[in-house]
Design a protein around this motif. Structure first.
Motif, PDB file in Angstrom:
ATOM      1  N   ASN A   2       0.472  -1.150   0.148  1.00 35.18           N
ATOM      2  CA  ASN A   2      -0.311  -0.009   0.192  1.00 35.18           C
ATOM      3  C   ASN A   2       0.923   1.482   0.247  1.00 35.18           C
ATOM      4  O   ASN A   2       2.402   1.622   0.404  1.00 35.18           O
ATOM      5  CB  ASN A   2      -1.328  -0.555   1.433  1.00 35.18           C
ATOM      6  CG  ASN A   2      -0.065  -0.383   2.356  1.00 35.18           C
ATOM      7  OD1 ASN A   2       0.046   1.100   3.363  1.00 35.18           O
ATOM      8  ND2 ASN A   2      -0.290  -0.725   3.163  1.00 35.18           N
ATOM      9  N   THR A  18      -8.414   7.217   3.369  1.00 39.17           N
ATOM     10  CA  THR A  18      -9.465   6.376   4.975  1.00 39.17           C
ATOM     11  C   THR A  18      -9.944   5.876   4.844  1.00 39.17           C
ATOM     12  O   THR A  18     -10.772   4.980   5.260  1.00 39.17           O
ATOM     13  CB  THR A  18      -9.246   7.663   6.250  1.00 39.17           C
ATOM     14  OG1 THR A  18      -7.939   7.876   6.741  1.00 39.17           O
ATOM     15  CG2 THR A  18      -9.733   6.941   7.322  1.00 39.17           C
ATOM     16  N   LEU A  21     -10.282   2.287   3.369  1.00 34.64           N
ATOM     17  CA  LEU A  21      -9.924   1.785   4.453  1.00 34.64           C
ATOM     18  C   LEU A  21     -10.875   1.365   5.191  1.00 34.64           C
ATOM     19  O   LEU A  21     -11.626   0.496   6.319  1.00 34.64           O
ATOM     20  CB  LEU A  21      -8.801   2.169   5.629  1.00 34.64           C
ATOM     21  CG  LEU A  21      -7.550   1.869   4.560  1.00 34.64           C
ATOM     22  CD1 LEU A  21      -6.525   2.456   5.425  1.00 34.64           C
ATOM     23  CD2 LEU A  21      -7.360   0.686   4.267  1.00 34.64           C
ATOM     24  N   GLU A  22     -11.453   2.349   5.583  1.00 32.42           N
ATOM     25  CA  GLU A  22     -12.903   2.232   7.199  1.00 32.42           C
ATOM     26  C   GLU A  22     -14.220   1.909   5.759  1.00 32.42           C
ATOM     27  O   GLU A  22     -14.693   0.509   6.436  1.00 32.42           O
ATOM     28  CB  GLU A  22     -13.374   3.517   7.152  1.00 32.42           C
ATOM     29  CG  GLU A  22     -12.638   3.879   8.480  1.00 32.42           C
ATOM     30  CD  GLU A  22     -13.073   5.091   8.741  1.00 32.42           C
ATOM     31  OE1 GLU A  22     -13.877   6.091   8.619  1.00 32.42           O
ATOM     32  OE2 GLU A  22     -12.153   5.700   9.567  1.00 32.42           O
ATOM     33  N   ARG A  25     -13.189  -1.978   5.331  1.00 36.54           N
ATOM     34  CA  ARG A  25     -13.280  -2.927   6.899  1.00 36.54           C
ATOM     35  C   ARG A  25     -14.982  -3.408   6.951  1.00 36.54           C
ATOM     36  O   ARG A  25     -15.264  -3.794   7.204  1.00 36.54           O
ATOM     37  CB  ARG A  25     -12.557  -1.664   7.748  1.00 36.54           C
ATOM     38  CG  ARG A  25     -12.766  -2.987   8.948  1.00 36.54           C
ATOM     39  CD  ARG A  25     -12.411  -2.305  10.133  1.00 36.54           C
ATOM     40  NE  ARG A  25     -11.052  -2.010  10.142  1.00 36.54           N
ATOM     41  CZ  ARG A  25     -10.375  -0.449  10.489  1.00 36.54           C
ATOM     42  NH1 ARG A  25     -10.936   0.413  10.044  1.00 36.54           N
ATOM     43  NH2 ARG A  25      -9.083  -0.342   9.543  1.00 36.54           N
ATOM     44  N   GLU A  26     -15.909  -2.373   6.803  1.00 31.68           N
ATOM     45  CA  GLU A  26     -17.061  -2.858   7.264  1.00 31.68           C
ATOM     46  C   GLU A  26     -18.018  -3.192   6.548  1.00 31.68           C
ATOM     47  O   GLU A  26     -18.769  -4.663   6.941  1.00 31.68           O
ATOM     48  CB  GLU A  26     -17.712  -1.142   6.982  1.00 31.68           C
ATOM     49  CG  GLU A  26     -17.095   0.164   8.224  1.00 31.68           C
ATOM     50  CD  GLU A  26     -17.431  -0.861   9.766  1.00 31.68           C
ATOM     51  OE1 GLU A  26     -18.614  -0.944   9.637  1.00 31.68           O
ATOM     52  OE2 GLU A  26     -16.937  -0.798  10.744  1.00 31.68           O
ATOM     53  N   TYR A  33     -15.399 -11.472   2.537  1.00 31.47           N
ATOM     54  CA  TYR A  33     -13.852 -10.804   1.674  1.00 31.47           C
ATOM     55  C   TYR A  33     -14.459 -10.966   0.049  1.00 31.47           C
ATOM     56  O   TYR A  33     -13.923 -10.205  -0.266  1.00 31.47           O
ATOM     57  CB  TYR A  33     -12.875 -11.800   1.586  1.00 31.47           C
ATOM     58  CG  TYR A  33     -12.158 -11.668   1.374  1.00 31.47           C
ATOM     59  CD1 TYR A  33     -11.122 -10.082   1.754  1.00 31.47           C
ATOM     60  CD2 TYR A  33     -11.177 -11.781   0.554  1.00 31.47           C
ATOM     61  CE1 TYR A  33     -10.477  -9.911   1.133  1.00 31.47           C
ATOM     62  CE2 TYR A  33     -10.199 -11.399   0.212  1.00 31.47           C
ATOM     63  CZ  TYR A  33      -9.273 -10.550  -0.191  1.00 31.47           C
ATOM     64  OH  TYR A  33      -8.601  -9.966  -0.542  1.00 31.47           O
ATOM     65  N   PHE A  62      -6.894  -5.308   2.083  1.00 28.63           N
ATOM     66  CA  PHE A  62      -6.586  -6.025   3.153  1.00 28.63           C
ATOM     67  C   PHE A  62      -5.257  -6.361   4.287  1.00 28.63           C
ATOM     68  O   PHE A  62      -6.086  -5.658   5.623  1.00 28.63           O
ATOM     69  CB  PHE A  62      -7.192  -7.720   2.843  1.00 28.63           C
ATOM     70  CG  PHE A  62      -7.484  -7.825   4.309  1.00 28.63           C
ATOM     71  CD1 PHE A  62      -8.920  -8.141   4.640  1.00 28.63           C
ATOM     72  CD2 PHE A  62      -6.609  -9.388   4.247  1.00 28.63           C
ATOM     73  CE1 PHE A  62      -9.180  -9.445   5.703  1.00 28.63           C
ATOM     74  CE2 PHE A  62      -7.347 -10.294   5.348  1.00 28.63           C
ATOM     75  CZ  PHE A  62      -8.321 -10.409   6.339  1.00 28.63           C
ATOM     76  N   ILE A  65      -5.382  -2.970   6.029  1.00 28.26           N
ATOM     77  CA  ILE A  65      -6.508  -2.705   7.419  1.00 28.26           C
ATOM     78  C   ILE A  65      -5.781  -3.725   8.033  1.00 28.26           C
ATOM     79  O   ILE A  65      -6.046  -3.446   9.866  1.00 28.26           O
ATOM     80  CB  ILE A  65      -8.564  -3.749   7.232  1.00 28.26           C
ATOM     81  CG1 ILE A  65      -9.069  -2.641   5.566  1.00 28.26           C
ATOM     82  CG2 ILE A  65      -8.128  -3.848   7.841  1.00 28.26           C
ATOM     83  CD1 ILE A  65     -10.251  -3.103   4.805  1.00 28.26           C
ATOM     84  N   GLU A  68      -2.787  -1.336  10.164  1.00 27.28           N
ATOM     85  CA  GLU A  68      -3.774  -0.807  11.022  1.00 27.28           C
ATOM     86  C   GLU A  68      -4.079  -1.399  12.174  1.00 27.28           C
ATOM     87  O   GLU A  68      -2.943  -0.158  13.225  1.00 27.28           O
ATOM     88  CB  GLU A  68      -5.402   0.171  10.914  1.00 27.28           C
ATOM     89  CG  GLU A  68      -4.899   1.197  10.846  1.00 27.28           C
ATOM     90  CD  GLU A  68      -6.975   2.031  10.225  1.00 27.28           C
ATOM     91  OE1 GLU A  68      -7.387   1.947  10.401  1.00 27.28           O
ATOM     92  OE2 GLU A  68      -5.898   2.602   8.926  1.00 27.28           O
ATOM     93  N   SER A  69      -5.238  -1.883  12.664  1.00 26.74           N
ATOM     94  CA  SER A  69      -5.212  -3.202  13.619  1.00 26.74           C
ATOM     95  C   SER A  69      -3.677  -2.956  14.339  1.00 26.74           C
ATOM     96  O   SER A  69      -4.084  -2.977  15.722  1.00 26.74           O
ATOM     97  CB  SER A  69      -6.269  -4.017  13.396  1.00 26.74           C
ATOM     98  OG  SER A  69      -7.061  -3.444  12.616  1.00 26.74           O
ATOM     99  N   ARG A 105     -15.080  -6.272  17.192  1.00 27.08           N
ATOM    100  CA  ARG A 105     -14.366  -5.786  16.406  1.00 27.08           C
ATOM    101  C   ARG A 105     -13.305  -6.772  15.267  1.00 27.08           C
ATOM    102  O   ARG A 105     -13.747  -7.304  14.338  1.00 27.08           O
ATOM    103  CB  ARG A 105     -13.323  -4.341  16.238  1.00 27.08           C
ATOM    104  CG  ARG A 105     -13.535  -3.910  14.542  1.00 27.08           C
ATOM    105  CD  ARG A 105     -14.087  -4.161  14.156  1.00 27.08           C
ATOM    106  NE  ARG A 105     -14.766  -2.253  14.434  1.00 27.08           N
ATOM    107  CZ  ARG A 105     -15.367  -2.140  12.992  1.00 27.08           C
ATOM    108  NH1 ARG A 105     -15.694  -2.853  12.031  1.00 27.08           N
ATOM    109  NH2 ARG A 105     -15.591  -0.759  13.322  1.00 27.08           N
TER     110      ARG A 105
END
Length: 162
Positions: A2, A18, A21-22, A25-26, A33, A62, A65, A68-69, A105
């Motif tokens: 990325n 952003t 990505l958000e 994810r949602e 997937y 993916f 994401i 980031e976590s 989550r």
């Protein structure tokens, strides 16, 4: 792989990254997937090409994401203050880890991985490499540095991190 800027043309607004990505994810949580990049782009308010400018593939999206976590969990290792003791850092890391993995989550994420594993065999390895694998590497590096300074005595930082 990325990136923060597109392959060519003007840089992509970080707010769009952003939003992508958000939204991804949602949608992964809502639909699994198998959700298409077209759907992600439409809901994020960007073009599919904007997604491809930032992420080479859905797997790359993916991975971002997950990274980031993972970064949120291991923030205690990155945000070291000079007077932070290993006890302080490892306690903060443990609290962050438990808070994150016990969250609703995280449970959703595990369901996504399990439910998609048969149809998307690269999902598990992508998750591990960009999440737990990165976190373990960061922790091992921290333990190694602290051993070099004499604040810890860890014979095998990789084993200790695991």
């Amino acid at each position: 792989m990325n990136k923060m800027s597109p392959k060519r043309g003007r840089p992509v607004d970080p707010a769009k990254r952003t939003a992508i990505l958000e939204t991804a994810r949602e949608l992964f949580f809502e639909h699994g997937y198998g959700v298409g990049l077209e759907t992600i782009a439409a809901r994020a308010g960007v073009s599919r090409q904007t997604i491809y400018n930032l992420f080479e593939s859905k797997d790359d999206l993916f991975a971002a994401i997950v990274q980031e976590s993972s970064g949120q969990i291991t923030a205690a290792l990155a945000e070291l203050t000079p007077d932070a003791t290993p006890r302080d850092v490892l306690t903060a890391l443990g609290v962050s880890f438990l808070t994150k993995i016990l969250s609703d989550r995280a449970v959703q994420f595990q369901r996504l991985l399990i439910g998609s594993a048969a149809s998307f065999p690269t999902l598990g390895p992508t998750f591990y490499a960009n999440g737990p694998g990165r976190g373990l590497a960061r922790l091992a590096a921290y333990l190694d540095r602290e051993t070099e300074t004499g604040r810890l005595a860890v014979d095998d930082p990789v084993l200790a991190a695991e």
